[in-house]
Design an enzyme around this catalytic site. Structure first.
Site, mmCIF file in Angstrom:
data_model
loop_
_atom_site.group_PDB
_atom_site.id
_atom_site.type_symbol
_atom_site.label_atom_id
_atom_site.label_comp_id
_atom_site.label_asym_id
_atom_site.label_seq_id
_atom_site.Cartn_x
_atom_site.Cartn_y
_atom_site.Cartn_z
ATOM 1 N N LEU A 47 34.666 -52.110 -47.868
ATOM 2 C CA LEU A 47 34.729 -53.313 -47.448
ATOM 3 C C LEU A 47 33.138 -53.947 -48.552
ATOM 4 O O LEU A 47 33.711 -54.914 -49.058
ATOM 5 C CB LEU A 47 35.299 -53.965 -46.690
ATOM 6 N N GLU A 85 44.277 -40.828 -56.026
ATOM 7 C CA GLU A 85 42.821 -40.906 -55.789
ATOM 8 C C GLU A 85 42.287 -39.435 -55.249
ATOM 9 O O GLU A 85 40.581 -38.913 -55.699
ATOM 10 C CB GLU A 85 42.977 -42.517 -54.599
ATOM 11 N N ASN A 142 40.284 -40.201 -48.300
ATOM 12 C CA ASN A 142 39.434 -40.141 -48.917
ATOM 13 C C ASN A 142 38.378 -38.933 -48.703
ATOM 14 O O ASN A 142 38.158 -38.112 -49.255
ATOM 15 C CB ASN A 142 38.616 -41.379 -50.782
ATOM 16 N N HIS A 202 38.736 -47.283 -56.764
ATOM 17 C CA HIS A 202 39.611 -48.495 -56.878
ATOM 18 C C HIS A 202 41.395 -48.309 -57.067
ATOM 19 O O HIS A 202 41.376 -47.795 -58.294
ATOM 20 C CB HIS A 202 38.991 -49.642 -57.858
ATOM 21 N N ILE A 229 27.943 -54.915 -51.556
ATOM 22 C CA ILE A 229 26.886 -53.598 -51.239
ATOM 23 C C ILE A 229 25.537 -54.879 -52.328
ATOM 24 O O ILE A 229 25.718 -55.343 -53.430
ATOM 25 C CB ILE A 229 27.024 -52.785 -52.746
ATOM 26 N N GLY A 275 39.888 -43.917 -44.316
ATOM 27 C CA GLY A 275 39.148 -42.641 -44.619
ATOM 28 C C GLY A 275 39.666 -41.436 -45.407
ATOM 29 O O GLY A 275 39.382 -39.986 -45.168
HETATM 30 C C1 GRF Z 1 41.899 -46.692 -51.486
HETATM 31 O O1 GRF Z 1 43.179 -47.197 -51.832
HETATM 32 C C2 GRF Z 1 40.283 -47.186 -52.192
HETATM 33 O O2 GRF Z 1 40.837 -46.864 -53.571
HETATM 34 C C3 GRF Z 1 40.675 -48.163 -51.438
HETATM 35 O O3 GRF Z 1 40.789 -48.393 -50.061
HETATM 36 C C4 GRF Z 1 41.808 -47.310 -50.162
HETATM 37 C C5 GRF Z 1 40.833 -46.547 -48.861
HETATM 38 O O4 GRF Z 1 41.551 -45.390 -48.464
HETATM 39 N N1 GRF Z 1 39.172 -48.924 -52.659
HETATM 40 P P1 GRF Z 1 41.077 -44.636 -47.393
HETATM 41 O O5 GRF Z 1 40.268 -45.754 -46.301
HETATM 42 O O6 GRF Z 1 40.404 -43.399 -47.932
HETATM 43 O O7 GRF Z 1 42.063 -43.843 -46.341
#
Ligand code: GRF
Length: 181
Positions: A79, A166, A13, A96, A82, A11
């Site tokens: 994961l 990201e 992000n 991604h 959807i 998490g």
């Molecule tokens: C990120 O690299 C995102 O792009 C991918 O999974 C990872 C998740 O990272 N889909 P986090 O859970 O936000 O740390």
């Protein structure tokens, strides 16, 4: 916009979005965090008094989204596939960690993306944020950012470098989307 952030893992992000929301970088507010399991990242929701649910049940998730008047769903390391129902009901974006269509689709998630990139000796990888449709990693691309990985010595080093981009990209896209709304 009222945001729902979907997570399955660490998490970071989500954490980055919570931080920029505090800085008032954008007006949007994270109203709900959804996870399919007891993900570590849920702690960020708990620590910041953001509503969260752990559920795999579509109807339950839809009910919560409706209750919180959600405008946009952000998939941030989520994961499960959807469902059509969700796709037809909400605007959904996904982040991604590669330059799609390269290293996207089945099996390309988390560190596996970066392992493949590293094995293929790529010198450039990056970040893609795209709309979500019924096919994995396939919707219209909103933004792509290239990252120079030529000096990276491992898949993990690539992952760490890209994750920072990201965090940056996601906040920019949300700000842009709310301006366009
Ligand atoms: C990120 O690299 C995102 O792009 C991918 O999974 C990872 C998740 O990272 N889909 P986090 O859970 O936000 O740390």
């Amino acid at each position: 916009m009222n945001l729902a952030v979907f997570i399955s893992g660490t998490g970071t992000n989500l954490k980055a979005l919570i931080d920029v929301q505090k800085e008032k970088f954008f007006d949007s507010r994270i109203k709900l965090v959804v996870s399919n399991k007891n993900a570590k990242g849920l702690d960020f929701a708990k620590d910041n008094n953001i509503n969260y649910i752990v559920s795999k049940d579509d109807d339950e998730i839809l009910g919560e989204l409706k209750k919180h008047d959600i405008d946009l769903i952000v998939l941030a390391g989520y994961l499960p596939k959807i469902s059509k129902k969700l796709i037809n009901s909400y605007e959904i974006i996904n982040i991604h960690p590669s330059l799609l269509p390269k290293y996207g689709g089945k099996g390309y998630y988390g560190i596996h993306v970066h392992e493949a990139v590293f094995e293929n000796k790529e010198t450039i990888s990056g970040v893609t944020i795209h709309h979500v449709n019924e096919n994995l990693d396939d919707g219209d691309i909103i933004i792509q950012k290239e990252v120079d990985i030529s000096t990276c010595k491992s898949a993990q080093e690539i992952a760490d470098k890209i994750l920072k981009i990201e965090h940056q990209s996601l906040k920019e896209v949300i700000k842009k989307m709310e301006e366009d709304n």
